[in-house]
Design an enzyme around this catalytic site. Structure first.
Site, short mmCIF file in Angstrom:
data_model
loop_
_atom_site.label_atom_id
_atom_site.label_comp_id
_atom_site.label_asym_id
_atom_site.label_seq_id
_atom_site.Cartn_x
_atom_site.Cartn_y
_atom_site.Cartn_z
N ARG A 87 0.84 -1.21 0.00
CA ARG A 87 0.00 0.00 0.00
C ARG A 87 0.87 1.26 0.00
O ARG A 87 0.48 2.29 -0.54
CB ARG A 87 -0.98 0.00 1.18
CG ARG A 87 -1.79 1.27 1.28
CD ARG A 87 -3.20 1.09 1.85
NE ARG A 87 -3.32 0.16 2.95
CZ ARG A 87 -2.88 0.39 4.18
NH1 ARG A 87 -2.30 1.52 4.49
NH2 ARG A 87 -3.03 -0.53 5.11
N TYR A 133 -13.40 17.83 -16.28
CA TYR A 133 -13.87 16.45 -16.40
C TYR A 133 -15.03 16.19 -15.43
O TYR A 133 -14.97 16.57 -14.26
CB TYR A 133 -12.68 15.55 -16.11
CG TYR A 133 -12.91 14.08 -16.23
CD1 TYR A 133 -13.22 13.51 -17.44
CD2 TYR A 133 -12.81 13.26 -15.12
CE1 TYR A 133 -13.43 12.15 -17.55
CE2 TYR A 133 -13.01 11.89 -15.21
CZ TYR A 133 -13.32 11.35 -16.44
OH TYR A 133 -13.52 10.00 -16.53
N ASP A 135 -4.71 19.16 -15.02
CA ASP A 135 -5.03 17.80 -15.45
C ASP A 135 -4.52 17.70 -16.89
O ASP A 135 -5.10 18.28 -17.81
CB ASP A 135 -6.54 17.56 -15.34
CG ASP A 135 -6.92 16.13 -15.67
OD1 ASP A 135 -6.24 15.52 -16.52
OD2 ASP A 135 -7.91 15.62 -15.12
N LYS A 188 -5.45 6.75 -20.04
CA LYS A 188 -5.66 7.26 -21.38
C LYS A 188 -4.34 7.14 -22.18
O LYS A 188 -3.88 6.05 -22.41
CB LYS A 188 -6.20 8.68 -21.32
CG LYS A 188 -7.30 8.87 -20.25
CD LYS A 188 -8.58 8.09 -20.55
CE LYS A 188 -9.56 8.08 -19.38
NZ LYS A 188 -9.91 9.37 -18.83
C1 LIG Z 1 -10.44 9.76 -17.58
C2 LIG Z 1 -10.08 11.07 -16.98
C3 LIG Z 1 -9.90 11.20 -15.60
C4 LIG Z 1 -10.16 10.07 -14.62
O1 LIG Z 1 -9.31 9.03 -14.81
P1 LIG Z 1 -9.65 7.50 -14.45
O2 LIG Z 1 -8.36 6.81 -14.69
O3 LIG Z 1 -10.77 7.07 -15.32
O4 LIG Z 1 -10.05 7.50 -13.00
C5 LIG Z 1 -9.52 12.44 -15.11
N1 LIG Z 1 -9.34 13.50 -15.94
C6 LIG Z 1 -9.52 13.40 -17.27
C7 LIG Z 1 -9.29 14.59 -18.11
C8 LIG Z 1 -9.88 12.20 -17.84
O5 LIG Z 1 -10.08 12.11 -19.16
#
Ligand SMILES: *Cc1c(COP(=O)(O)O)cnc(C)c1O
Length: 369
Positions: free
Chosen positions: A45, A97, A165, A190
């Site tokens: 963890r 998001y 982000d 992503k």
């Molecule tokens: C998908 C996404 C997230 C969240 O990510 P997860 O891995 O699905 O929890 C946060 N910010 C953006 C811009 C995203 O496209």
């Protein structure tokens, strides 16, 4: 010697091979470690060799002193926001998001952390930073799904700590810390992993105090990824540059083609001259990335269903092309009036352009149109 991006992507994060000579590290599927080991591990963890390899890799790609990995992008966001306290204000871009918005409104609001939203692509709204003295300014650039570009360097100069982000751009195209941000956060689910086969998130920073907070959050909140997911993400990151080059080239070609089609009302892509923040995008990103948002005159859902190479699905950033209808999918929970005010109409379609042959993708779009 400071090596290039792709060299770093390939050569960082390859330790812990022991005496085996393995060229790539193994997956450390262990929950715990014998006390007193020289590498200082105790319990997964709070650390695992696969986390460290991923963290080293991300730090090298973001040009950051530190990186911490989490179970998902949402876990990474949770880690950052959980270090605030009751009474703190977050000034967030209004087109963030959806799950970030939900965390602010349905989780952190209960603990007295208040999020205030503004269109931060408008300079006039930057004065809110002076007025509100936010604990964090929360940016996303490009935004989802409207692909607004925010001036990271301009906003970072105003004194408040800035979180970017960076999921849609990836560190190959945009490095927020170099532009003055305090934190660059990504859902590696992503582009960084890029193969749609694991979830994880990362936070990169040069600030020791934020690094300590992230290490604490990983352990104290139980936000760690699984070792195998960390391993997959590290592997995916090695080809980030190659994939992003293809995503960018395919998306630019498709965006230009879409602009010329009858039945397509408008096209949004950061590296199209018609994009409202085209010059800013060219300044802070080295490519337009792989997401295109456009508006159809006809039935958008029917168009999405007709596509064969673009799978109708949420998510983005994988090698395979996806199509999304935000009004009934990612943004279905946003009331129609709010949705339309921010520019998400029933005809809005978002493409995550994959790395396939672009002629095939265009042929598919053509038959569906
Ligand atoms: C998908 C996404 C997230 C969240 O990510 P997860 O891995 O699905 O929890 C946060 N910010 C953006 C811009 C995203 O496209």
């Amino acid at each position: 010697m400071k090596t290039g991006f792709t060299t770093r992507a390939v050569h960082t994060g390859r330790g812990y091979v022991g005496t085996t000579g393995a060229v790539m590290p193994p997956v450390y599927l262990t929950s715990t470690f014998a006390s007193g080991n020289p590498d200082g591990f105790d319990y997964t963890r709070s650390g695992n060799p696969n986390f460290r390899l991923l963290e080293e890799t991300i730090a090298a790609l973001e040009d950051a002193k530190f990186a911490t990995c989490f179970a998902s992008g949402v876990s990474a966001i949770t880690a950052v926001v959980s270090s605030l306290k009751t009474g703190d204000v977050v000034l967030a871009e209004e087109n963030i998001y959806g799950c970030t918005y939900r965390l602010f409104e349905r989780v952190f609001a209960k603990f007295g952390v208040r999020a205030v939203y503004a269109d931060l692509s408008r300079r006039a709204n930057w004065r809110k930073i002076r007025e509100l003295q936010p604990a964090l300014v929360w940016l996303e650039s490009p935004t989802n799904p409207l692909l607004k570009i925010l001036d990271i360097a301009g906003i970072s100069k105003l004194g408040a700590p800035v979180v970017v982000d960076n999921t849609f751009a990836s560190p190959f195209l945009q490095r927020p810390l170099e532009l003055g941000a305090t934190i660059s956060l990504s859902s590696t689910t992503k582009y960084i992993n890029g193969h749609s086969d694991s979830l994880a998130g990362v936070v990169a920073t040069n600030a020791p105090v934020w690094h300590e907070r992230m290490v604490f959050a990983q352990k104290a909140l139980g936000l760690q990824p699984g070792p195998f997911d960390a391993w997959l993400t590290t592997r995916g990151a090695r080809t980030l540059a190659l994939r992003m080059e293809r995503h960018c080239a395919n998306a630019l070609a498709i965006a230009g083609w879409l602009e010329k089609q009858r039945g397509v009302r408008s096209v949004r892509y950061p590296f199209l001259k018609s994009h409202p923040q085209y010059r800013l995008a060219r300044r802070q990103m080295s490519g337009g990335s792989g997401i295109i948002t456009f508006e159809l005159a006809g039935n958008a859902k029917a168009f999405c269903r007709k596509l064969k190479l673009f799978t109708l699905a949420e998510s983005l950033g994988g090698v395979e092309s996806l199509v999304c209808h935000p009004a009934t999918m990612t943004h279905a929970s946003v009331p129609r009036a709010v949705r339309e005010r921010t520019g998400i109409k029933d005809g809005t379609v978002r493409l995550s352009v994959g790395i396939e042959d672009v002629a095939d993708l265009i042929a598919d779009l053509k038959q569906a149109l």
